[in-house]
Design an enzyme around this catalytic site. Sequence first.
Site, PDB file in Angstrom:
ATOM      1  N   ASP A  22      23.042 -77.682 -14.764  1.00 45.97           N
ATOM      2  CA  ASP A  22      23.889 -78.115 -16.324  1.00 45.97           C
ATOM      3  C   ASP A  22      24.690 -78.945 -16.022  1.00 45.97           C
ATOM      4  OD1 ASP A  22      25.278 -77.854 -18.928  1.00 45.97           O
ATOM      5  OD2 ASP A  22      26.569 -76.365 -17.528  1.00 45.97           O
ATOM      6  N   GLU A  83      19.432 -78.460 -17.949  1.00 43.79           N
ATOM      7  CA  GLU A  83      19.825 -78.107 -19.760  1.00 43.79           C
ATOM      8  C   GLU A  83      19.898 -79.364 -20.510  1.00 43.79           C
ATOM      9  OE1 GLU A  83      22.689 -74.867 -21.050  1.00 43.79           O
ATOM     10  OE2 GLU A  83      23.988 -76.252 -21.498  1.00 43.79           O
ATOM     11  N   ASP A 159      30.059 -73.282 -14.824  1.00 42.69           N
ATOM     12  CA  ASP A 159      29.038 -73.663 -14.868  1.00 42.69           C
ATOM     13  C   ASP A 159      27.823 -74.228 -13.421  1.00 42.69           C
ATOM     14  OD1 ASP A 159      29.987 -75.707 -17.155  1.00 42.69           O
ATOM     15  OD2 ASP A 159      31.887 -76.498 -15.461  1.00 42.69           O
TER      16      ASP A 159
END
Length: 211
Positions: A22, A83, A159
């Site tokens: 991420d 992502e 996260d």
Amino acid sequence: MLLSSAASSPADLLPKIIMGVDPGTQIMGYAVIEVTGSRVAVLRYDVIDMKKLGTNHALKLKRIFERMLELIDEFLPDELAIEAPFFGVNVQSMLKLGRAQGVAIAACLSRQIPYVEYAPTKVKQAVTGSGSASKEQVAKMLRQTLKLPPIEEAPKFLDATDALAVAMCHHYQKGNNVKAGTKSWDKFLTDNPDRMASASGTKKTPAKAKS
């Protein structure tokens, strides 16, 4: 954890290591899972914390690249799932996130690891069934699905669970979107004889998951 009862192909019986990322310029989440057939083991999920580097973006990019290489060399992932930057942020933030994402991808490509990019809504949909789910909802669903121990829902851990969600999203796609370096089955066996040994009964010990 058993996710499916479908019959496994020979390739499915070999352990596959998936790294999920991420991207972030302050905190970057990462996760590593091992998939064997329908079973998923969480090897690690944590963050790369760059807040102490201040506003020097170049230093942050360098840190991302170096830490990614360390993780790659430690876990030897087969594929990277990352992502895509969220388009709701301002242009400057988008540029910085795009650079962070690009550096993470470059680290994997430097080790011949193929990658797939997933939109945030795609990841949330795959994990929770809703493309508008919150970070907290994603974390809760992952804990239920993967039987993870409770963790403090501080931003940095969210996260980390977001990165875990990216890895799981890729697993649910069965690797069909992999690009930039996919190997044939025969070449895979030639290059990874240890994986065949693992599939035939020699199981490696996974690293301890972040708790």
